[in-house]
Design a protein around this motif. Structure first.
Motif, PDB file in Angstrom:
ATOM      1  N   UNK A 261      44.403 -57.381  44.084  1.00  0.00           N
ATOM      2  CA  UNK A 261      44.784 -58.546  43.281  1.00  0.00           C
ATOM      3  C   UNK A 261      44.927 -58.240  41.797  1.00  0.00           C
ATOM      4  N   UNK A 262      44.037 -57.422  41.251  1.00  0.00           N
ATOM      5  CA  UNK A 262      44.076 -57.128  39.821  1.00  0.00           C
ATOM      6  C   UNK A 262      45.366 -56.432  39.417  1.00  0.00           C
ATOM      7  N   UNK A 263      45.982 -55.719  40.338  1.00  0.00           N
ATOM      8  CA  UNK A 263      47.242 -55.045  40.051  1.00  0.00           C
ATOM      9  C   UNK A 263      48.433 -55.924  40.405  1.00  0.00           C
ATOM     10  N   UNK A 264      48.341 -56.637  41.512  1.00  0.00           N
ATOM     11  CA  UNK A 264      49.476 -57.412  42.005  1.00  0.00           C
ATOM     12  C   UNK A 264      49.773 -58.628  41.137  1.00  0.00           C
ATOM     13  N   UNK A 265      48.744 -59.338  40.696  1.00  0.00           N
ATOM     14  CA  UNK A 265      48.966 -60.594  39.973  1.00  0.00           C
ATOM     15  C   UNK A 265      49.681 -60.397  38.632  1.00  0.00           C
ATOM     16  N   UNK A 266      49.239 -59.478  37.761  1.00  0.00           N
ATOM     17  CA  UNK A 266      49.998 -59.279  36.524  1.00  0.00           C
ATOM     18  C   UNK A 266      51.437 -58.843  36.783  1.00  0.00           C
ATOM     19  N   UNK A 267      51.645 -58.070  37.829  1.00  0.00           N
ATOM     20  CA  UNK A 267      53.007 -57.631  38.158  1.00  0.00           C
ATOM     21  C   UNK A 267      53.891 -58.821  38.516  1.00  0.00           C
ATOM     22  N   UNK A 268      53.398 -59.693  39.359  1.00  0.00           N
ATOM     23  CA  UNK A 268      54.183 -60.853  39.787  1.00  0.00           C
ATOM     24  C   UNK A 268      54.380 -61.831  38.628  1.00  0.00           C
ATOM     25  N   UNK A 269      53.410 -61.900  37.708  1.00  0.00           N
ATOM     26  CA  UNK A 269      53.438 -62.899  36.645  1.00  0.00           C
ATOM     27  C   UNK A 269      54.406 -62.574  35.515  1.00  0.00           C
ATOM     28  N   UNK A 270      55.077 -61.453  35.564  1.00  0.00           N
ATOM     29  CA  UNK A 270      56.038 -61.120  34.513  1.00  0.00           C
ATOM     30  C   UNK A 270      57.093 -62.226  34.418  1.00  0.00           C
ATOM     31  N   UNK A 271      57.252 -62.802  33.239  1.00  0.00           N
ATOM     32  CA  UNK A 271      58.232 -63.854  33.024  1.00  0.00           C
ATOM     33  C   UNK A 271      57.754 -65.246  33.371  1.00  0.00           C
ATOM     34  N   UNK A 272      56.519 -65.395  33.865  1.00  0.00           N
ATOM     35  CA  UNK A 272      55.995 -66.710  34.224  1.00  0.00           C
ATOM     36  C   UNK A 272      55.514 -67.452  32.983  1.00  0.00           C
ATOM     37  N   UNK A 273      55.380 -68.782  33.098  1.00  0.00           N
ATOM     38  CA  UNK A 273      54.849 -69.559  31.987  1.00  0.00           C
ATOM     39  C   UNK A 273      53.326 -69.559  31.998  1.00  0.00           C
ATOM     40  N   UNK A 274      52.727 -69.252  33.165  1.00  0.00           N
ATOM     41  CA  UNK A 274      51.274 -69.265  33.267  1.00  0.00           C
ATOM     42  C   UNK A 274      50.842 -68.534  34.530  1.00  0.00           C
ATOM     43  N   UNK A 275      49.745 -67.787  34.408  1.00  0.00           N
ATOM     44  CA  UNK A 275      49.075 -67.176  35.561  1.00  0.00           C
ATOM     45  C   UNK A 275      47.699 -67.804  35.669  1.00  0.00           C
ATOM     46  N   UNK A 276      47.345 -68.303  36.860  1.00  0.00           N
ATOM     47  CA  UNK A 276      46.059 -68.954  37.078  1.00  0.00           C
ATOM     48  C   UNK A 276      45.245 -68.108  38.049  1.00  0.00           C
ATOM     49  N   UNK A 277      44.006 -67.808  37.656  1.00  0.00           N
ATOM     50  CA  UNK A 277      43.113 -67.026  38.519  1.00  0.00           C
ATOM     51  C   UNK A 277      41.729 -67.663  38.510  1.00  0.00           C
ATOM     52  N   UNK A 278      41.028 -67.512  39.602  1.00  0.00           N
ATOM     53  CA  UNK A 278      39.648 -67.967  39.682  1.00  0.00           C
ATOM     54  C   UNK A 278      38.702 -66.842  39.305  1.00  0.00           C
ATOM     55  N   UNK A 279      37.557 -67.199  38.758  1.00  0.00           N
ATOM     56  CA  UNK A 279      36.546 -66.211  38.401  1.00  0.00           C
ATOM     57  C   UNK A 279      35.223 -66.628  39.008  1.00  0.00           C
ATOM     58  N   UNK A 280      34.608 -65.717  39.750  1.00  0.00           N
ATOM     59  CA  UNK A 280      33.324 -66.027  40.385  1.00  0.00           C
ATOM     60  C   UNK A 280      32.161 -65.786  39.443  1.00  0.00           C
ATOM     61  N   UNK A 281      32.401 -65.083  38.332  1.00  0.00           N
ATOM     62  CA  UNK A 281      31.298 -64.686  37.468  1.00  0.00           C
ATOM     63  C   UNK A 281      30.846 -65.814  36.572  1.00  0.00           C
ATOM     64  N   UNK A 282      29.530 -66.048  36.492  1.00  0.00           N
ATOM     65  CA  UNK A 282      28.940 -66.923  35.502  1.00  0.00           C
ATOM     66  C   UNK A 282      27.865 -66.150  34.739  1.00  0.00           C
ATOM     67  N   UNK A 283      27.999 -64.834  34.750  1.00  0.00           N
ATOM     68  CA  UNK A 283      26.979 -63.974  34.142  1.00  0.00           C
ATOM     69  C   UNK A 283      26.867 -64.231  32.649  1.00  0.00           C
TER      70      UNK A 283
END
Length: 329
Positions: A261-283
Protein backbone atom coordinates in the motif's frame (compact mmCIF):
# COMPACT_ATOMS: atom_id res chain seq x y z
CA UNK A 1 -0.42 28.49 26.67
CA UNK A 2 -1.82 31.99 26.04
CA UNK A 3 -3.71 32.55 22.82
CA UNK A 4 -5.49 35.47 21.26
CA UNK A 5 -8.40 35.03 18.89
CA UNK A 6 -9.70 37.72 16.57
CA UNK A 7 -11.96 37.90 13.57
CA UNK A 8 -9.94 38.02 10.39
CA UNK A 9 -10.34 40.64 7.71
CA UNK A 10 -12.83 39.50 5.12
CA UNK A 11 -15.08 37.63 7.58
CA UNK A 12 -18.45 38.09 5.95
CA UNK A 13 -20.33 36.82 8.99
CA UNK A 14 -18.88 39.14 11.65
CA UNK A 15 -18.94 37.51 15.07
CA UNK A 16 -21.72 35.03 14.31
CA UNK A 17 -20.60 31.48 13.59
CA UNK A 18 -23.21 29.95 11.30
CA UNK A 19 -21.05 27.25 9.70
CA UNK A 20 -21.67 23.61 10.67
CA UNK A 21 -17.96 22.72 10.76
CA UNK A 22 -14.80 24.29 12.16
CA UNK A 23 -11.52 23.65 10.35
CA UNK A 24 -8.12 24.59 11.77
CA UNK A 25 -5.37 25.76 9.39
CA UNK A 26 -1.71 26.29 10.27
CA UNK A 27 -0.30 29.58 8.91
CA UNK A 28 3.38 30.50 9.22
CA UNK A 29 4.26 32.48 6.09
CA UNK A 30 5.91 29.54 4.31
CA UNK A 31 5.05 28.43 0.75
CA UNK A 32 3.71 25.17 2.19
CA UNK A 33 1.39 26.98 4.57
CA UNK A 34 0.20 29.22 1.74
CA UNK A 35 -0.68 26.16 -0.35
CA UNK A 36 -2.52 24.70 2.64
CA UNK A 37 -4.48 27.93 3.11
CA UNK A 38 -5.52 28.08 -0.54
CA UNK A 39 -6.61 24.44 -0.40
CA UNK A 40 -8.54 25.05 2.81
CA UNK A 41 -10.35 28.09 1.41
CA UNK A 42 -11.50 26.15 -1.65
CA UNK A 43 -12.56 23.10 0.33
CA UNK A 44 -14.26 25.14 3.06
CA UNK A 45 -16.25 27.09 0.47
CA UNK A 46 -17.66 23.83 -0.86
CA UNK A 47 -18.31 22.41 2.61
CA UNK A 48 -19.71 25.57 4.20
CA UNK A 49 -17.03 25.38 6.87
CA UNK A 50 -15.45 28.09 8.99
CA UNK A 51 -11.65 28.41 9.08
CA UNK A 52 -9.63 29.02 12.21
CA UNK A 53 -6.21 30.31 11.14
CA UNK A 54 -3.61 29.43 13.77
CA UNK A 55 -0.15 30.95 14.03
CA UNK A 56 2.44 30.99 16.81
CA UNK A 57 5.52 32.85 17.96
CA UNK A 58 8.49 31.47 19.97
CA UNK A 59 7.94 31.53 23.71
CA UNK A 60 11.10 29.92 25.10
CA UNK A 61 13.12 33.13 25.09
CA UNK A 62 10.82 35.01 27.48
CA UNK A 63 12.89 33.90 30.46
CA UNK A 64 16.23 34.95 28.99
CA UNK A 65 15.30 38.42 27.73
CA UNK A 66 13.88 40.78 30.39
CA UNK A 67 12.80 43.18 27.65
CA UNK A 68 10.28 40.63 26.40
CA UNK A 69 8.78 40.09 29.84
CA UNK A 70 6.94 43.35 29.28
CA UNK A 71 3.32 42.35 28.52
CA UNK A 72 2.99 45.33 26.22
CA UNK A 73 5.77 43.95 24.05
CA UNK A 74 4.09 40.53 23.99
CA UNK A 75 0.84 42.16 22.92
CA UNK A 76 2.73 43.86 20.11
CA UNK A 77 4.18 40.52 19.01
CA UNK A 78 0.73 38.92 19.01
CA UNK A 79 -0.79 41.83 17.10
CA UNK A 80 2.01 41.81 14.53
CA UNK A 81 1.65 38.04 14.03
CA UNK A 82 -2.12 38.39 13.64
CA UNK A 83 -1.55 41.10 11.04
CA UNK A 84 0.77 38.83 9.10
CA UNK A 85 -1.87 36.08 9.14
CA UNK A 86 -4.51 38.48 7.80
CA UNK A 87 -2.12 39.58 5.05
CA UNK A 88 -1.47 35.93 4.13
CA UNK A 89 -5.22 35.36 4.00
CA UNK A 90 -5.77 38.33 1.72
CA UNK A 91 -3.00 37.11 -0.58
CA UNK A 92 -4.39 33.57 -0.63
CA UNK A 93 -7.87 34.82 -1.55
CA UNK A 94 -6.35 36.40 -4.68
CA UNK A 95 -4.90 33.07 -5.83
CA UNK A 96 -6.08 32.23 -9.38
CA UNK A 97 -6.99 28.72 -8.22
CA UNK A 98 -9.83 30.20 -6.15
CA UNK A 99 -11.31 32.33 -8.92
CA UNK A 100 -13.56 29.51 -10.12
CA UNK A 101 -14.63 28.37 -6.64
CA UNK A 102 -17.97 29.95 -5.64
CA UNK A 103 -17.93 31.40 -2.14
CA UNK A 104 -14.16 31.21 -1.63
CA UNK A 105 -13.95 34.95 -1.04
CA UNK A 106 -16.66 34.78 1.64
CA UNK A 107 -15.39 31.86 3.73
CA UNK A 108 -15.70 33.02 7.37
CA UNK A 109 -12.41 33.05 9.23
CA UNK A 110 -10.94 33.68 12.68
CA UNK A 111 -7.30 34.25 13.64
CA UNK A 112 -5.80 32.52 16.67
CA UNK A 113 -2.29 33.55 17.79
CA UNK A 114 -0.42 31.93 20.66
CA UNK A 115 3.07 31.55 22.05
CA UNK A 116 4.85 28.21 21.97
CA UNK A 117 5.46 25.28 19.67
CA UNK A 118 3.36 25.34 16.50
CA UNK A 119 2.68 21.60 16.51
CA UNK A 120 1.34 21.55 20.06
CA UNK A 121 -0.77 24.65 19.45
CA UNK A 122 -2.35 23.19 16.32
CA UNK A 123 -3.22 19.89 18.00
CA UNK A 124 -4.72 21.77 20.94
CA UNK A 125 -6.83 24.01 18.71
CA UNK A 126 -8.00 20.98 16.71
CA UNK A 127 -9.94 19.66 19.71
CA UNK A 128 -13.55 19.53 18.57
CA UNK A 129 -12.67 20.55 14.99
CA UNK A 130 -13.61 18.52 11.92
CA UNK A 131 -10.37 19.12 9.99
CA UNK A 132 -6.79 20.17 10.60
CA UNK A 133 -4.99 21.45 7.49
CA UNK A 134 -1.21 21.96 7.37
CA UNK A 135 1.45 22.37 4.72
CA UNK A 136 3.88 19.56 4.05
CA UNK A 137 6.80 21.81 5.05
CA UNK A 138 7.03 24.94 7.14
CA UNK A 139 9.54 27.76 7.24
CA UNK A 140 12.42 25.49 8.25
CA UNK A 141 12.34 23.83 4.83
CA UNK A 142 13.80 20.63 6.25
CA UNK A 143 12.67 17.77 4.00
CA UNK A 144 14.19 14.62 5.50
CA UNK A 145 11.29 12.31 6.32
CA UNK A 146 9.23 14.96 8.17
CA UNK A 147 10.50 13.39 11.39
CA UNK A 148 9.87 15.85 14.20
CA UNK A 149 8.13 18.34 11.91
CA UNK A 150 4.81 20.05 12.52
CA UNK A 151 3.11 17.94 9.85
CA UNK A 152 4.29 14.67 11.36
CA UNK A 153 3.31 15.69 14.89
CA UNK A 154 -0.17 16.66 13.70
CA UNK A 155 -0.62 13.43 11.76
CA UNK A 156 0.38 11.43 14.84
CA UNK A 157 -1.55 13.32 17.52
CA UNK A 158 -4.44 15.36 16.12
CA UNK A 159 -7.92 14.36 17.34
CA UNK A 160 -9.47 14.84 13.89
CA UNK A 161 -8.60 14.02 10.27
CA UNK A 162 -5.45 15.84 9.14
CA UNK A 163 -4.92 17.12 5.59
CA UNK A 164 -1.27 17.58 4.64
CA UNK A 165 -1.10 19.70 1.50
CA UNK A 166 1.52 18.97 -1.12
CA UNK A 167 1.41 21.37 -4.06
CA UNK A 168 0.76 19.39 -7.21
CA UNK A 169 -0.97 19.59 -10.56
CA UNK A 170 -4.54 18.27 -10.68
CA UNK A 171 -5.42 16.31 -13.78
CA UNK A 172 -8.99 16.09 -15.14
CA UNK A 173 -11.33 14.60 -14.22
CA UNK A 174 -10.89 15.43 -10.52
CA UNK A 175 -10.33 12.30 -8.40
CA UNK A 176 -10.33 11.52 -4.70
CA UNK A 177 -8.24 8.39 -4.06
CA UNK A 178 -8.69 6.25 -0.94
CA UNK A 179 -6.81 3.16 0.13
CA UNK A 180 -8.84 0.46 1.84
CA UNK A 181 -8.40 -2.85 3.58
CA UNK A 182 -10.51 -4.89 5.95
CA UNK A 183 -10.15 -2.68 9.07
CA UNK A 184 -12.42 -0.27 10.91
CA UNK A 185 -10.13 2.70 10.34
CA UNK A 186 -10.10 1.89 6.62
CA UNK A 187 -13.90 2.05 6.63
CA UNK A 188 -13.78 5.43 8.35
CA UNK A 189 -11.30 6.64 5.72
CA UNK A 190 -13.67 5.44 2.99
CA UNK A 191 -16.55 7.40 4.55
CA UNK A 192 -14.42 10.54 4.71
CA UNK A 193 -13.24 10.07 1.13
CA UNK A 194 -16.80 9.64 -0.15
CA UNK A 195 -17.85 12.84 1.58
CA UNK A 196 -14.87 14.76 0.17
CA UNK A 197 -15.58 13.44 -3.33
CA UNK A 198 -19.20 14.57 -3.01
CA UNK A 199 -18.14 18.04 -1.91
CA UNK A 200 -15.56 18.39 -4.67
CA UNK A 201 -17.71 16.87 -7.42
CA UNK A 202 -14.89 14.39 -7.93
CA UNK A 203 -14.70 10.74 -8.90
CA UNK A 204 -14.07 8.41 -5.96
CA UNK A 205 -11.30 5.95 -6.75
CA UNK A 206 -11.00 3.11 -4.23
CA UNK A 207 -7.65 1.31 -4.22
CA UNK A 208 -7.00 -2.12 -2.77
CA UNK A 209 -3.27 -2.82 -2.73
CA UNK A 210 -2.33 -6.39 -3.45
CA UNK A 211 1.16 -7.36 -2.25
CA UNK A 212 2.43 -10.27 -4.31
CA UNK A 213 4.98 -12.65 -2.81
CA UNK A 214 8.42 -12.40 -4.37
CA UNK A 215 10.44 -15.48 -3.46
CA UNK A 216 13.76 -16.93 -4.39
CA UNK A 217 12.81 -20.56 -4.22
CA UNK A 218 10.79 -22.03 -7.09
CA UNK A 219 9.39 -24.64 -4.69
CA UNK A 220 7.44 -21.94 -2.84
CA UNK A 221 5.88 -20.71 -6.08
CA UNK A 222 4.23 -24.12 -6.49
CA UNK A 223 2.32 -23.87 -3.20
CA UNK A 224 1.60 -20.13 -3.31
CA UNK A 225 -1.70 -19.05 -4.92
CA UNK A 226 -1.41 -17.69 -8.48
CA UNK A 227 -1.18 -13.91 -8.79
CA UNK A 228 -4.52 -13.67 -10.60
CA UNK A 229 -6.24 -15.56 -7.81
CA UNK A 230 -4.70 -13.24 -5.22
CA UNK A 231 -5.88 -10.17 -7.16
CA UNK A 232 -9.37 -11.63 -7.54
CA UNK A 233 -9.64 -12.22 -3.80
CA UNK A 234 -8.46 -8.68 -3.08
CA UNK A 235 -11.08 -7.24 -5.44
CA UNK A 236 -13.84 -9.39 -3.96
CA UNK A 237 -13.00 -8.31 -0.42
CA UNK A 238 -12.76 -4.66 -1.47
CA UNK A 239 -16.19 -4.85 -3.13
CA UNK A 240 -17.65 -6.19 0.12
CA UNK A 241 -16.12 -3.35 2.16
CA UNK A 242 -17.38 -0.69 -0.28
CA UNK A 243 -20.89 -2.19 -0.22
CA UNK A 244 -20.90 -2.30 3.58
CA UNK A 245 -19.81 1.32 3.95
CA UNK A 246 -21.32 3.14 0.95
CA UNK A 247 -23.98 0.78 -0.36
CA UNK A 248 -24.04 -1.80 -3.14
CA UNK A 249 -24.72 0.76 -5.87
CA UNK A 250 -22.19 3.39 -4.82
CA UNK A 251 -20.68 5.11 -7.88
CA UNK A 252 -17.01 4.36 -7.26
CA UNK A 253 -14.11 3.21 -9.37
CA UNK A 254 -12.44 0.21 -7.76
CA UNK A 255 -8.97 -0.82 -8.74
CA UNK A 256 -6.56 -3.44 -7.45
CA UNK A 257 -2.92 -2.41 -7.53
CA UNK A 258 0.01 -4.76 -7.24
CA UNK A 259 2.46 -3.90 -4.49
CA UNK A 260 2.53 -2.72 -0.90
CA UNK A 261 0.00 0.00 0.00
CA UNK A 262 2.74 2.50 0.85
CA UNK A 263 4.07 2.22 -2.70
CA UNK A 264 0.82 1.75 -4.60
CA UNK A 265 -1.20 4.63 -3.13
CA UNK A 266 1.18 7.52 -3.94
CA UNK A 267 1.58 6.08 -7.43
CA UNK A 268 -2.16 5.99 -8.08
CA UNK A 269 -2.68 9.42 -6.48
CA UNK A 270 -0.63 11.28 -9.08
CA UNK A 271 -2.86 14.07 -10.39
CA UNK A 272 -5.59 13.52 -7.77
CA UNK A 273 -7.13 16.33 -5.72
CA UNK A 274 -6.82 14.30 -2.52
CA UNK A 275 -5.48 11.00 -1.17
CA UNK A 276 -7.23 9.61 1.92
CA UNK A 277 -5.60 6.99 4.14
CA UNK A 278 -6.38 5.53 7.53
CA UNK A 279 -3.82 5.42 10.32
CA UNK A 280 -3.93 2.86 13.11
CA UNK A 281 -1.27 4.61 15.18
CA UNK A 282 -2.18 6.70 18.22
CA UNK A 283 1.32 6.48 19.65
CA UNK A 284 2.62 9.42 21.68
CA UNK A 285 6.00 8.78 20.08
CA UNK A 286 5.95 10.27 16.61
CA UNK A 287 8.75 8.00 15.45
CA UNK A 288 6.48 5.00 15.91
CA UNK A 289 4.78 6.04 12.67
CA UNK A 290 8.02 5.55 10.78
CA UNK A 291 7.51 3.01 8.01
CA UNK A 292 3.72 3.10 8.22
CA UNK A 293 1.49 3.52 5.19
CA UNK A 294 0.19 6.86 6.47
CA UNK A 295 3.64 8.32 7.01
CA UNK A 296 4.93 7.10 3.65
CA UNK A 297 1.95 8.72 1.90
CA UNK A 298 2.35 11.98 3.81
CA UNK A 299 5.99 12.18 2.75
CA UNK A 300 5.79 10.90 -0.81
CA UNK A 301 2.32 11.46 -2.24
CA UNK A 302 2.23 14.04 -5.07
CA UNK A 303 -1.06 15.56 -3.85
CA UNK A 304 -2.76 16.64 -0.60
CA UNK A 305 -3.13 13.75 1.86
CA UNK A 306 -5.87 13.31 4.47
CA UNK A 307 -4.93 11.00 7.36
CA UNK A 308 -7.91 9.58 9.25
CA UNK A 309 -7.55 8.17 12.76
CA UNK A 310 -10.14 5.83 14.33
CA UNK A 311 -13.07 7.97 15.44
CA UNK A 312 -15.60 5.64 17.12
CA UNK A 313 -17.86 8.41 18.38
CA UNK A 314 -17.92 10.26 15.07
CA UNK A 315 -18.39 7.13 13.01
CA UNK A 316 -21.21 5.86 15.22
CA UNK A 317 -23.12 9.13 15.06
CA UNK A 318 -22.83 9.69 11.34
CA UNK A 319 -24.61 7.68 8.63
CA UNK A 320 -22.76 6.23 5.69
CA UNK A 321 -22.44 8.44 2.63
CA UNK A 322 -25.61 8.60 0.57
CA UNK A 323 -24.97 6.79 -2.73
CA UNK A 324 -27.81 8.73 -4.37
CA UNK A 325 -26.23 12.02 -3.37
CA UNK A 326 -22.86 10.86 -4.65
CA UNK A 327 -24.42 9.85 -7.94
CA UNK A 328 -25.86 13.35 -8.33
CA UNK A 329 -22.49 15.07 -8.18
Amino acid sequence: MATQQTSAAGDAHGGTDTSPERWVVGVDGSPGARAALVWALAAAARAGARLELVSTYPADFYWTDPYLLDTVRLDEIRADTAGLVRAALAEARRDPALAAVPGAAEVPTDVVVGGGAAAAQLVEQAQGAQRLVVGSRGRSGVRSTLLGSVALHCVAHAPCPVVVVHPGAVQPPPRVVVGIDDTDVSREALREAAEEARRLGAELEVVAACPLEVVWSNIYSVVAPPAEETRARARERAEIVVAEVLGADAPVRLRVEDGEPAEALPRVAAGAVLLVVGSRSRSRIAGMLLGSVALHCVVHAPCPVMVVHPQPARAAGRPAADPAAAAAR
